[in-house]
Design an enzyme around this catalytic site. Structure first.
Site, short mmCIF file in Angstrom:
data_model
loop_
_atom_site.label_atom_id
_atom_site.label_comp_id
_atom_site.label_asym_id
_atom_site.label_seq_id
_atom_site.Cartn_x
_atom_site.Cartn_y
_atom_site.Cartn_z
N ASP A 1 36.28 14.38 21.06
CA ASP A 1 35.88 15.55 21.48
C ASP A 1 34.98 16.01 22.78
O ASP A 1 33.98 15.50 23.37
CB ASP A 1 35.44 16.41 20.35
CG ASP A 1 35.94 17.73 20.11
OD1 ASP A 1 36.11 18.33 20.87
OD2 ASP A 1 34.36 18.37 19.74
N LYS A 2 34.73 17.72 23.40
CA LYS A 2 34.30 17.53 24.22
C LYS A 2 32.71 18.28 24.35
O LYS A 2 31.48 17.76 23.84
CB LYS A 2 34.84 18.33 25.41
CG LYS A 2 33.72 18.24 26.76
CD LYS A 2 34.95 19.15 28.00
CE LYS A 2 34.92 20.88 27.24
NZ LYS A 2 33.16 21.82 27.02
#
Length: 682
Positions: A313-314
């Site tokens: 995920d970022k």
């Protein structure tokens, strides 16, 4: 009832008591204390650890049609009892109980995370009927009802805005770091938070059809898909049991001595195999804990070494999840970047929007005296306006400025900031656009190095995020991730994980938000950020990084590889000892008691080998959790120069004069132990 008895007798307290009885029996043997067979202390071990083990073996055989290692140990125990070797019977039973206890400790999973997710569901809503507002339980809301959501309240059901504008925190669903501006006609999701203005919505989906309930169902379904694991000894029991029985019977028939046959069964018991995996895993878990990594599943640690694909995920994972001012762009020669920052901070001082707070905090860190605004007004989802010593100021998005008859002709700057994954604030002074403020999530300093290390280990990296594709591509390019998929909802993230697994890839998911929970549950192994991550994500994941140090991912892979090697070495040791002991048993060199002692010695050797894993060094760059680098952030401007330097050399702000008179102020930052600065937005 049988399961309850088994769980109680296999528990920690009863296993300790069982071990005490066995220890007393050993002491009696050493000092030559003779007791009647029915008073042998080992009977306590047989009753406490042997009976539940016998029940477990029969349950698996009859109810589950499963030939397990418990069956072989039960046969050895019963055979030992039949010839009066109580100590041998107790010894194999206790080793089995100890192995089961250690295994349970390594695979125990908490269910608190799912309860936390369920608790996010709003219980009431403000329904508007004939202009009258009433608070009603969510169960009474029907499709088509008009609902009002005030600032700070959660959206009770999925719906469509029919009146008002606001910004909503959708991080629970998408993981996006910024609140999303919403207006009439826009969709809102159950469980998301209304940040500012009051809005009226029309309910479009309820109960089990709501987006939040679907997210809860995804986590439940992913949890139920996890197959129960079996210990290595149980996997091999299908052929261990018949082989042991055949050798024991042949030894009895050939020699005419039943004691030799029983001895074969005792030494054949896979107790060392039972201990091989959990002891190595417990040592590895202890090793990881020292460095701020919480491993909740032994199975995850075993699987981690075989992984070939890591999915990130970022927001909050590769980045800090906190917005910082990255660019201050003045469009007027007579207005410096510092003045632009100062007048914008004054206008945003009373706003609660995250972008406004980031601007104000940046000005405070720069030791700028922020002027009190006059005639302040906030327009949710659009921007703010005020008067101060500079004049009348508008700060917000382009739509807000256009609505106030201000000409906006800065598309090139807006596109540049957007392509770099940055949010922007347009600033107008006395009816004219005078500059832009760019804001960016900050990439963790060790993200790029971590990705490079993973690539060196032959691991593929992929980015899945709820952020827009432009932002996702920019951040991925900064850290070196090649494959990027943006604008993803929780279901789409889960679909990608399942697609990668269907291609034969072993997948590890690394995330921090509630929206990551279904994907975390579905991946072969999952890692959550322990400090900034949501409780739901942490509980859904197999591993939590307590210090949010993403750089420890390569260390984890090396630790897993070493753990697998130790397990295999333990298996080889135990099998070798068993093979030698079987030969000695057939030749009459061992009896049930001495066979049990040799058998126990093999188990102890396995445990000692596993313990060596605890202090092994895998990466000198990995520091213990209590010695983490603390990064400072205080800095100030010099009034007499183009460059401004920070206290402790942590942040540097460079003001660059361009050919066309447009000035940019770039913020830089580096950790205390680094020699060079890197762009703050990098």
């Amino acid at each position: 009832m049988i399961d309850e008895i088994t769980d109680f007798l296999f528990g920690l307290k009863m296993t300790i008591i069982s071990g005490i009885f066995l220890l007393i029996a050993v002491i009696f043997m050493i000092f030559g204390i003779d007791t009647p067979i029915y008073l042998n202390p080992a009977w306590g071990t047989v009753i406490i650890s042997g009976i539940p083990m016998l029940l477990l073996a029969m349950t698996r055989l009859i109810r589950e049609k499963w030939i397990s290692s418990a069956l072989l140990i039960a046969i050895a125990m019963v055979a030992s009892l039949l010839i009066g070797e109580i100590f041998a019977a107790g010894e194999v039973a206790w080793i089995m109980a100890l192995g089961a206890l250690l295994e349970d400790w390594t695979v125990e999973r908490a269910k608190k995370g799912l309860r936390n997710l369920i608790n996010l569901t709003p219980q009431t809503g403000r329904r508007i009927v004939d202009g009258v507002e009433e608070v009603v339980p969510v169960d009474e809301i029907k499709i088509g009802d008009t609902l009002r959501i005030l600032p700070g309240e959660s959206v009770p059901v999925d719906g469509e805005i029919i009146n008002g504008t606001s910004s909503l925190d959708q991080s629970i669903m998408t993981g996006e770091s910024l609140p999303i501006d919403k207006g009439v006609g826009d969709e809102v999701f159950c469980g998301t938070m209304n940040m500012y203005g009051a809005i009226d919505i029309r309910a479009t989906s309820l109960g089990e059809n709501s987006s939040l309930q679907k997210l809860i169902d995804l986590v439940k379904a992913a949890d139920e898909k996890q197959a129960p694991t079996q210990r290595i000894a149980d996997k091999w029991a299908t052929w261990l049991v018949p082989v042991a029985l055949i050798i024991a019977i042949v030894a009895w028939l050939v020699t005419g001595n039943i004691e030799r046959g029983v001895t074969v069964l005792v030494v054949f018991c896979p107790c060392a195999l039972i201990l091989a995996t959990p002891t190595a895993i417990m040592a590895a878990i202890g090793q990881a804990t020292k460095y701020g990594v919480l491993i909740k599943s032994g199975e995850a640690l075993e699987t981690l070494g075989a992984l070939n694909t890591l999915v990130f995920d970022k927001t909050g994972t590769l980045t800090y999840g906190n917005l910082e001012v990255s660019d201050v762009i003045s469009l007027k020669e007579d207005l410096s970047d510092l003045d632009l920052l100062k007048l914008t901070a004054s206008c945003e001082k009373l706003s609660e929007h995250p972008l406004a707070k980031a601007v104000v905090n940046n000005a405070k860190e720069a030791e700028i005296d922020i002027e009190e605004p006059k005639d302040f007004e906030m327009y949710p989802g659009k921007g703010v306006t005020c008067n101060n010593s500079y004049g009348t100021i508008y700060a917000g998005n382009s739509k807000f400025l256009i609505e106030n008859d201000i000409d906006v002709n800065v598309d090139s700057y807006l596109d540049q900031l957007k392509n770099e994954g940055k949010a922007s604030i347009l600033v107008a002074l006395n009816g004219e656009v005078v500059g832009l403020i760019g804001l960016s999530d900050v990439i963790r300093e060790d993200s790029k190095g971590m990705i490079e290390n993973l690539h060196e280990l032959g691991t593929e990296t992929i980015l899945l995020t709820g952020d827009n594709t432009e932002t996702a591509n920019y951040f991925a390019s900064q850290v070196g991730i090649g494959k990027v998929y943006g604008n993803l909802l929780p279901q789409q993230k889960l679909d990608w994980i399942e697609k990668l697994k269907s291609e034969g890839k072993k997948v590890c998911m690394i995330g921090d938000g509630v929206n990551d929970a279904p994907a975390l549950k579905t991946a072969d192994v999952s890692v959550a950020m322990g400090s900034v991550g949501s409780d739901v994500a942490i509980e859904a994941a197999d591993i939590a990084l307590l210090g949010d140090d993403i750089g420890k991912i390569p260390y984890l892979k090396k630790l897993s590889n070493s753990t697998l090697f130790t397990i295999k070495a333990n298996i080889a040791i135990s099998m070798t000892i068993n093979a030698v002991a079987i030969v000695c048993s057939v030749l009459g060199l061992l009896n049930p008691v001495t066979g049990a002692i040799v058998h126990n010695a093999g188990s102890c050797l396995v445990v000692l080998n596993a313990a060596l894993l605890y202090d092994r060094r895998f990466d000198d760059s990995i520091k213990k959790i209590d010695s983490e680098n603390v990064e400072h952030s205080h800095y100030h401007f010099h009034n007499d120069g183009e460059h401004s330097h920070s206290h402790d050399g942590v942040k540097i702000i460079d003001e660059i004069q361009t050919d066309n008179g447009v000035k940019h102020m770039h913020v830089h930052k580096h950790a205390l132990d680094r020699q060079s600065c890197e762009p703050y937005h990098n």
